[in-house]
Design a protein around this motif. Structure first.
Motif, PDB file in Angstrom:
ATOM      1  N   GLN A 247       0.869  -1.367  -0.006  1.00 28.63           N
ATOM      2  CA  GLN A 247      -0.009   0.039  -0.010  1.00 28.63           C
ATOM      3  C   GLN A 247       0.697   1.167   0.102  1.00 28.63           C
ATOM      4  O   GLN A 247       1.985   1.146   0.299  1.00 28.63           O
ATOM      5  CB  GLN A 247      -1.078   0.102   1.080  1.00 28.63           C
ATOM      6  N   ASN A 248       0.015   2.391  -0.214  1.00 28.84           N
ATOM      7  CA  ASN A 248       0.755   3.732  -0.325  1.00 28.84           C
ATOM      8  C   ASN A 248       0.096   4.623   0.404  1.00 28.84           C
ATOM      9  O   ASN A 248      -1.098   5.045  -0.014  1.00 28.84           O
ATOM     10  CB  ASN A 248       1.040   4.274  -1.676  1.00 28.84           C
ATOM     11  N   ILE A 249       0.634   5.131   1.395  1.00 28.65           N
ATOM     12  CA  ILE A 249      -0.082   6.101   2.497  1.00 28.65           C
ATOM     13  C   ILE A 249       0.502   7.584   1.874  1.00 28.65           C
ATOM     14  O   ILE A 249       1.631   7.834   1.880  1.00 28.65           O
ATOM     15  CB  ILE A 249       0.415   5.867   3.788  1.00 28.65           C
ATOM     16  N   ILE A 250      -0.647   8.367   1.296  1.00 30.89           N
ATOM     17  CA  ILE A 250      -0.301   9.499   1.021  1.00 30.89           C
ATOM     18  C   ILE A 250      -0.584  10.613   2.081  1.00 30.89           C
ATOM     19  O   ILE A 250      -1.781  10.522   2.611  1.00 30.89           O
ATOM     20  CB  ILE A 250      -1.111  10.026  -0.067  1.00 30.89           C
ATOM     21  N   VAL A 251       0.409  11.424   2.240  1.00 33.00           N
ATOM     22  CA  VAL A 251       0.190  12.576   3.393  1.00 33.00           C
ATOM     23  C   VAL A 251       0.603  13.962   2.683  1.00 33.00           C
ATOM     24  O   VAL A 251       1.825  14.407   2.465  1.00 33.00           O
ATOM     25  CB  VAL A 251       1.326  12.489   4.595  1.00 33.00           C
ATOM     26  N   ASP A 252      -0.415  14.545   2.479  1.00 37.20           N
ATOM     27  CA  ASP A 252      -0.304  15.922   1.500  1.00 37.20           C
ATOM     28  C   ASP A 252      -1.382  16.723   1.922  1.00 37.20           C
ATOM     29  O   ASP A 252      -1.330  17.858   0.961  1.00 37.20           O
ATOM     30  CB  ASP A 252      -0.454  15.326  -0.025  1.00 37.20           C
ATOM     31  N   ASP A 253      -2.421  16.744   2.805  1.00 38.43           N
ATOM     32  CA  ASP A 253      -3.418  17.689   2.990  1.00 38.43           C
ATOM     33  C   ASP A 253      -4.181  18.223   1.756  1.00 38.43           C
ATOM     34  O   ASP A 253      -4.507  19.054   1.399  1.00 38.43           O
ATOM     35  CB  ASP A 253      -2.604  19.093   3.655  1.00 38.43           C
ATOM     36  N   GLY A 254      -4.296  16.948   1.181  1.00 35.94           N
ATOM     37  CA  GLY A 254      -5.290  17.188  -0.016  1.00 35.94           C
ATOM     38  C   GLY A 254      -4.589  17.604  -1.651  1.00 35.94           C
ATOM     39  O   GLY A 254      -5.406  17.835  -2.325  1.00 35.94           O
ATOM     40  N   PHE A 255      -3.330  17.803  -1.560  1.00 38.84           N
ATOM     41  CA  PHE A 255      -2.710  18.323  -2.656  1.00 38.84           C
ATOM     42  C   PHE A 255      -3.113  17.681  -3.907  1.00 38.84           C
ATOM     43  O   PHE A 255      -3.179  18.310  -5.050  1.00 38.84           O
ATOM     44  CB  PHE A 255      -1.290  18.536  -2.637  1.00 38.84           C
ATOM     45  N   ILE A 256      -3.259  16.243  -4.045  1.00 34.73           N
ATOM     46  CA  ILE A 256      -3.380  15.371  -5.059  1.00 34.73           C
ATOM     47  C   ILE A 256      -4.881  15.491  -5.397  1.00 34.73           C
ATOM     48  O   ILE A 256      -5.324  14.901  -6.737  1.00 34.73           O
ATOM     49  CB  ILE A 256      -2.751  14.251  -5.008  1.00 34.73           C
ATOM     50  N   LEU A 257      -5.713  15.863  -4.596  1.00 36.96           N
ATOM     51  CA  LEU A 257      -7.346  15.789  -5.025  1.00 36.96           C
ATOM     52  C   LEU A 257      -7.619  16.957  -6.072  1.00 36.96           C
ATOM     53  O   LEU A 257      -7.238  18.020  -6.387  1.00 36.96           O
ATOM     54  CB  LEU A 257      -7.975  16.042  -3.542  1.00 36.96           C
TER      55      LEU A 257
END
Length: 257
Positions: A247-257
Motif C-alpha cells: 500500500q501507499n499512504i499519501i500525506v499531503d493535506d489534499g494536494f493531489i485531490l
C-alpha cells in the motif's frame, strides 16, 4: 501502555538525512532499537546529537553504509548479529546534474539517476526480502515515494521561481510503488510486508512564491514539516499495520485531490 515499536529492531537507511534523522528519535521513544545507517557516519552522529539523541545509549547503533554499493547492502543485511524486524529507506542518491528542466536532461544523466535512486531502492528491497526468507522473522519494510509518484506535477506552482519538478524524480517515485507490489507478491508471505509513504511537499526554506502557490493547492496546511511524515512510517513499521502490505499512504493535506 505498550509502545508502538516495543522490542523491535529497525534499520534506518539515510539516518543523517532530513527524514531519517527525524524518524530515529521518535522510533526510540516508541521503544525501538535502531540501527542508524548512512554514508557519512560523523555528520549523521553530529546531526542526531544536535537533535537530542543520546548516541551512546544502548538502543542505538551505527553503520557506515553506501546504498548505491551492492556489496555494502548485501553485507549489511547478512550481518549475523542483526535481528531485524523492519527497515525504512529514506536515502536520496542523485548525481550532480540532477534536477534540470525537462529539455535540458540528457539521457546519460537520466539513466544515471535512475540507476542511483531506483537501482539502490531495488537492491535494498531485494536484500530485505532475502533477509526475511533466510531468517523467517516478521519483517516490515517502508520505502519512500512521493505525491509525484501518484499524480502528474502541477507545474504552475513553479512559476516565478528557478525551481522545477525533476522528471527523474517522478519516474523513480512511481516505479518504487510498483517495485513494492512486485516484491511482496513474489515473496507472498503474510509475515513479510512492504509499503510506501508518499509525502507532499516538505518545507525546506523554498522561495516564498513557491510556498504560497503550493499552499493554494492544499486544504490550508501548505508545505509540511518533516515531523508530520513520521507517524505514518512508524505505523507501517508496527504491528498496528500487521496486514497492510503493498500500500501507499499519501500525506499531503489534499494536494493531489
Amino acid at each position: 501502555m505498550e509502545k508502538l515499536l516495543e522490542n523491535k529492531t529497525i534499520l534506518v537507511a539515510g539516518a543523517g538525512g532530513l527524514l531519517g534523522s527525524r524518524i530515529i528519535p521518535e522510533a526510540l521513544k516508541q521503544g525501538a532499537k535502531v540501527i542508524a545507517a548512512d554514508i557519512e557516519l560523523d555528520s549523521m552522529q553530529k546531526r542526531l546529537s544536535s537533535m537530542g539523541v543520546d548516541i551512546e545509549c544502548d538502543n542505538i547503533s551505527f553503520a557506515q553504509f553506501d546504498i548505491t554499493n551492492e556489496e555494502n547492502v548485501k553485507s549489511l543485511f547478512s550481518d549475523p548479529s542483526l535481528a531485524l524486524d523492519g527497515a525504512i529507506n529514506t536515502t536520496y542518491p542523485r548525481n550532480k546534474t540532477y534536477g534540470k528542466r525537462f529539455f535540458d536532461v540528457t539521457l546519460q544523466s537520466f539513466n544515471e539517476n535512475l540507476s542511483l535512486h531506483l537501482g539502490s531502492a531495488f537492491v535494498f528491497t531485494q536484500q530485505a526480502a532475502a533477509y526475511f526468507l533466510e531468517n523467517k522473522r516478521q519483517f516490515s519494510l517502508v520505502n519512500i515515494s512521493s505525491i509525484y509518484g501518484v499524480v502528474a506535477p502541477k507545474f504552475e506552482i513553479y512559476d516565478n521561481t528557478t525551481m522545477t519538478m525533476p522528471v527523474e524524480y517522478a519516474a523513480i517515485k512511481a516505479a518504487i510503488q510498483h517495485l513494492n507490489k512486485y516484491v511482496v507478491s513474489y515473496v507472498k508471505d503474510s509475515n513479510f510486508r512492504i509499503n510506501c509513504v508518499s509525502p507532499g511537499g516538505i518545507f525546506d526554506h523554498q522561495p516564498e512564491a513557491f510556498l504560497a502557490a503550493y499552499k493554494g493547492k492544499t486544504h490550508g496546511a501548505g508545505m509540511l514539516d518533516v515531523e508530520e511524515i513520521v507517524g505514518s512510517v512508524l505505523f507501517l513499521l508496527s504491528d498496528q499495520s500487521k496486514y497492510v502490505t503493498g500500500q501507499n499512504i499519501i500525506v499531503d493535506d489534499g494536494f493531489i485531490l
